[in-house]
Every structure is written in C-alpha cells, then in structure tokens.
Design an enzyme around this catalytic site. Sequence first.
Site, PDB file in Angstrom:
ATOM      1  N   PHE A 160       0.810  -1.227   0.000  1.00 30.51           N
ATOM      2  CA  PHE A 160       0.000   0.000   0.000  1.00 30.51           C
ATOM      3  C   PHE A 160       0.837   1.269   0.000  1.00 30.51           C
ATOM      4  CE2 PHE A 160       0.709  -0.106   4.641  1.00 30.51           C
ATOM      5  CZ  PHE A 160       0.909   1.248   4.905  1.00 30.51           C
ATOM      6  N   CYS A 292       9.450   1.495   3.759  1.00 30.80           N
ATOM      7  CA  CYS A 292      10.252   0.333   4.145  1.00 30.80           C
ATOM      8  C   CYS A 292      11.668   0.768   4.490  1.00 30.80           C
ATOM      9  CB  CYS A 292      10.262  -0.700   3.038  1.00 30.80           C
ATOM     10  SG  CYS A 292      11.128  -0.123   1.602  1.00 30.80           S
ATOM     11  N   GLU A 393       8.687  -4.449  13.438  1.00 29.59           N
ATOM     12  CA  GLU A 393       8.395  -3.338  12.528  1.00 29.59           C
ATOM     13  C   GLU A 393       7.045  -2.746  12.939  1.00 29.59           C
ATOM     14  OE1 GLU A 393       7.118  -4.154   8.390  1.00 29.59           O
ATOM     15  OE2 GLU A 393       8.512  -2.584   7.792  1.00 29.59           O
TER      16      GLU A 393
HETATM   17  P1  NAD Z   1       1.147  -6.702   3.021  1.00 29.39           P
HETATM   18  O1  NAD Z   1       2.120  -7.810   3.160  1.00 29.39           O
HETATM   19  O2  NAD Z   1      -0.029  -6.665   3.933  1.00 29.39           O
HETATM   20  O3  NAD Z   1       0.528  -6.695   1.532  1.00 29.39           O
HETATM   21  C1  NAD Z   1       1.361  -6.713   0.397  1.00 29.39           C
HETATM   22  C2  NAD Z   1       0.591  -7.345  -0.757  1.00 29.39           C
HETATM   23  O4  NAD Z   1       0.285  -8.713  -0.431  1.00 29.39           O
HETATM   24  C3  NAD Z   1      -0.740  -6.668  -1.054  1.00 29.39           C
HETATM   25  O5  NAD Z   1      -0.925  -6.640  -2.455  1.00 29.39           O
HETATM   26  C4  NAD Z   1      -1.762  -7.575  -0.379  1.00 29.39           C
HETATM   27  O6  NAD Z   1      -3.019  -7.552  -1.026  1.00 29.39           O
HETATM   28  C5  NAD Z   1      -1.132  -8.948  -0.486  1.00 29.39           C
HETATM   29  N1  NAD Z   1      -1.451  -9.817   0.651  1.00 29.39           N
HETATM   30  C6  NAD Z   1      -1.714  -9.440   1.934  1.00 29.39           C
HETATM   31  N2  NAD Z   1      -1.922 -10.527   2.717  1.00 29.39           N
HETATM   32  C7  NAD Z   1      -1.770 -11.607   1.911  1.00 29.39           C
HETATM   33  C8  NAD Z   1      -1.843 -13.018   2.144  1.00 29.39           C
HETATM   34  N3  NAD Z   1      -2.124 -13.504   3.344  1.00 29.39           N
HETATM   35  N4  NAD Z   1      -1.633 -13.833   1.099  1.00 29.39           N
HETATM   36  C9  NAD Z   1      -1.350 -13.341  -0.125  1.00 29.39           C
HETATM   37  N5  NAD Z   1      -1.273 -12.025  -0.397  1.00 29.39           N
HETATM   38  C10 NAD Z   1      -1.478 -11.164   0.600  1.00 29.39           C
HETATM   39  O7  NAD Z   1       1.986  -5.342   3.090  1.00 29.39           O
HETATM   40  P2  NAD Z   1       1.432  -3.852   3.163  1.00 29.39           P
HETATM   41  O8  NAD Z   1       0.846  -3.617   4.510  1.00 29.39           O
HETATM   42  O9  NAD Z   1       0.619  -3.532   1.952  1.00 29.39           O
HETATM   43  O10 NAD Z   1       2.799  -3.044   3.022  1.00 29.39           O
HETATM   44  C11 NAD Z   1       3.627  -2.701   4.104  1.00 29.39           C
HETATM   45  C12 NAD Z   1       4.779  -3.663   4.233  1.00 29.39           C
HETATM   46  O11 NAD Z   1       5.537  -3.679   3.034  1.00 29.39           O
HETATM   47  C13 NAD Z   1       5.771  -3.257   5.319  1.00 29.39           C
HETATM   48  O12 NAD Z   1       6.166  -4.415   6.005  1.00 29.39           O
HETATM   49  C14 NAD Z   1       6.934  -2.665   4.544  1.00 29.39           C
HETATM   50  O13 NAD Z   1       8.178  -2.721   5.203  1.00 29.39           O
HETATM   51  C15 NAD Z   1       6.920  -3.521   3.328  1.00 29.39           C
HETATM   52  N6  NAD Z   1       7.589  -2.888   2.216  1.00 29.39           N
HETATM   53  C16 NAD Z   1       8.815  -3.371   1.869  1.00 29.39           C
HETATM   54  C17 NAD Z   1       9.529  -2.784   0.832  1.00 29.39           C
HETATM   55  C18 NAD Z   1      10.881  -3.282   0.463  1.00 29.39           C
HETATM   56  O14 NAD Z   1      11.406  -2.840  -0.527  1.00 29.39           O
HETATM   57  N7  NAD Z   1      11.468  -4.205   1.205  1.00 29.39           N
HETATM   58  C19 NAD Z   1       8.966  -1.695   0.146  1.00 29.39           C
HETATM   59  C20 NAD Z   1       7.705  -1.229   0.527  1.00 29.39           C
HETATM   60  C21 NAD Z   1       7.025  -1.841   1.564  1.00 29.39           C
END
Ligand code: NAD
Length: 493
Positions: A160, A292, A393
Amino acid sequence: MATTATTVGAKVEVLPNYVGGAWRPSKAKEFLDIYNPATGEVIARAPCTPPEEVDEAVRAAKEAFEEWRRVPPAERVQYLYKLKRLLEENLDELARTITIECGKTYQESVGELRRGIENVEVACGIPTLMQGYLSEDVARGIDEFLIRQPLGVVVAITPFNFPGMIPLWFLPYAIACGNAFVLKPSDKTPITAQKIYKLIEETGLPKGVVSLVNGAKETVDALLEHPDVQAVSFVGSTPVAHYVYAKAAQHGKRAQCQGGAKNPIVVLPDAPLERVAKIVAESAFGCAGQRCLAASVAIPVGEAAEPFAEAIAEEAKAKKVGFGLDEGVEVGPVIRAEAKARVERFIQKGLDEGAQALVDGRNAKIPGYEKGFFVKPTVLYGVPPRGEVAKTEIFGPVLSVIPMKTLDEAIRWVNEHHYGNMACLFTRSGEAARKFRYEVQAGNVGINIGVAAPVAYFPFSGWKESFFGVLHGQGRDAVEFYTQEKVVIERWL
Ligand code: NAD
C-alpha cells in the site's frame, strides 16, 4: 490487518480490472473498502477478483506474449518513452491520487512518482541491457553464445505504501524484456494503479501485454498457483513475502520477494547532531513512518546520546500533521484505523518495557479531520535493545532511541537483528564509515544519508528477512530476473 470486506450496493465507485486490453467489472462476491485515511471516508471499492477471472487475465497475457516477444526491443521501449511523457504530464493528478488514498503529503507523492518514472527511463535502455555475449572458436570452427529471452507471463504483487512507484519497479522492465505483465495492486491503495494503467492504454501498447487484477489473498493465491505464470515479484510485509516466496517455489516459479524492515541509524558523537536530527526526523516521520526505508531505531553512540535525544524530540514536536494536500503539512495519517490502533499499542508496549516517551503522538486530534487515522511523531528513549519494540516493525511515526557505548556494540546489534533492509551511519570519520559499510549486515547502506533508497539503475537490495530471493528489483537485476539465459553452441558443417 484486514481491510473491511463489504457487499456491493453502496454508491462509491467499484474499481474494474484491466484484462486483455479492456476495463472489465469483476463478478466478485466480495469487495474491499478503500479509504481516504485523512478523512476516514470510503472513496472506492475494489473487487476480490475470483480465480476464474485471474485465469482469464493470465490467458489473455499468455496470448499477447506470443506476439509481443517478437517485437524488437527497440520498438518495445517506444511505448515506455510515451509512458514517461504521460506520467510527467499527469504528475499532479497522480500525486493527488496517491495522497488521497495513501495519506502521504503531496510532496512525498511527487517524490515517489519521480522514483517510479526513473525506472521507466532505465528500462528504455533494454535494447542494450538485455544483450547477450559471444565467444568465437570455443573449439575449432565452433562458436558459443548467450542470449536472453523473456519468460512469458510475469506478475507483481505490491504493497500500500508506494502505490505509484512500486508497480513501476517491475512493469517497465518486465514488458521491455518482452514479457506480458499482470499487476495485483495493494488492496488498500489500488486507485493510483488504475490511473497509471489508463495512461498505459493511451500509449497504444498492444492489448494483453499488461493486465491488472484487484484483490487480496484469494487473488494472489490464484496467480501463484496458475501454471502459466512464470515469475512473481512481491513487495510487502515479511510474513506474506515468505509465504509468497515458498508458494511460488512450490509451483515452480522464480520469485523475488521484498519484506519488512526495522532500520537503524547509528549516530557518532563527531557528527553535526542538530543537522543529523533533522535528517533522521525526516526519515522516521516522513510518510508517517510507513516507508520500508524509514528509520525506526536511532542509536546515538557515547556522548551523542543526550544532545541527539533533545534535538530529535524538538524535531518531532515541530512536525505539522494533517491531510497531505493541505498547505504546510509534513506528516500525514497512517493507512487504516487498525494501523493507528496497532501503532499506539506499540507505543504503550515501549513504555511498559521501560522506555520514556520524549514525545507521545497518541490520541492525535487534527481539527477538521477528526475521523482520520492520525498518530503524531513519537520518540521513545531508552527502548531495551532486545525487547519487543526494538524487534518489531511498527510501521508508523515512532522512533526508538537506543543509546549504546561503542560503534562495535551498535554494529553487533544491527547484525543480530532479523531484518536487514537498511542501516545508516552519521559521522565525520572515514575510518568509522568504512568499518560500518564493510561489516554491517543490511542490503542498503547509507553514510550520512537518512533514507538510503537506491536509484533505478542500482538494485533495491535487502538482506535477511527483508528479502527472499536472489535477484532484486530495479537495474541490471531486473533485467536478469525478467529474462532466461539460452546458451547456443554452433557449428556449420
Ligand atoms: P502486506 O504484506 O499486507 O501486503 C502486500 C501485498 O500482499 C498486497 O498486495 C496484499 O493484497 C497482499 N497480501 C496481503 N496478505 C496476503 C496473504 N495472506 N496472502 C497473499 N497475499 C497477501 O503489506 P502492506 O501492509 O501492503 O505493506 C507494508 C509492508 O511492506 C511493510 O512491512 C513494509 O516494510 C513492506 N515494504 C517493503 C519494501 C521493500 O522494498 N522491502 C517496500 C515497501 C514496503
């Protein structure tokens, strides 16, 4: 954290999917509410696309791939040149959309889009970047060469917090390399991707080369299980990154999965502490701590502890919190009411663990935005280095300050941590900087930098539980990820 699923009927826009070059309403039974986190209003609904519609999208992509891979790379990138122009022309509208659905400030949204556009620019170099190599006479009259070919249908599942930039970490390289691409945008911020796809449509890109399916777990599972999907790029939280990586491997797909983070910034006493505090505050509280690469732990070493703590507390108090489109706002809301509650729970946990709140951002009241999901910048001093708060985190505007005695102690702490996304050092000493860069176990390292985000022609790294895979997003890694090597040994009799 669950996004509320609702049934159809209410009057906000229901987002369509983009399949085979056409916008299509989904026949989904469940829909997800999309909010403006500053006002708490529902602004759209996204379908939880069922597996049969995912199958249609992948089949359309597969069909498009057969033609697309034959288009010369130099011709393929012409669509990206057009996309770059359209992204520039629509920057204001896209930035406003990001602010409205994601909460970050307008300037932060513009910055995010600039980083996204940079990836489009780098991918325009694919005709050179995907070249192979050749050795003449590996034996008498025999030549051997390596060519890079596209994989087929590839997918990206994105988080997101960067709804404009992160899809652009993948899409431009994937299609420039000759693949067909399916995006599953965040289930919390899917509107920006819709707008980017409308611009892609304007470029005249052949139908089916890119598709978009909305949804959450069920939709992701259908993509991961689909036999015609060859590769998966994922960015999100570590538990989901690990799940996606394991499931992709189980189904024989290559995967790159970027996960969560807990990013430390080590501050040595020789650094200009007031200036450093400004930079650290921007890293920790910018994007409401939902980057992130946000600094979430500051480690002032030795006598830096007290002056740094005082300076960072002043910075935190001075930040103007509010709706990101309003004048002068520096920190927006967190993404959902559940996120706000979670962040506030962790602040309490920090206090329970023995830390002192130099600034406590709970119970924020923003006039005019009483229903928004706001947490003000928070500084916790003396967080125990091996406690729950130091380990987890939090993903909100909360900075834990953990004073330590020496640089060695700080490096040891960083290296013991299960995340390894970013680690930064502030100092005037070249010797200390080299030691830190050499020893620290993190994928992105900053020396006197607060957010060590690699530019598009370098990979966006990540180590330990912050990344699962071998090849990262962006740069040459992206080209290698989206192509497979074919080695030809050739003789003419
Ligand atoms: P999230 O893991 O909740 O969701 C990420 C994606 O996975 C979304 O498209 C979501 O719909 C999907 N998803 C969620 N739960 C799922 C499941 N159980 N099974 C399959 N798909 C699923 O992450 P978020 O809250 O959208 O984003 C924030 C997180 O992303 C933080 O932990 C942040 O650190 C990380 N992030 C990492 C980077 C990086 O480069 N390492 C960059 C940006 C964000």
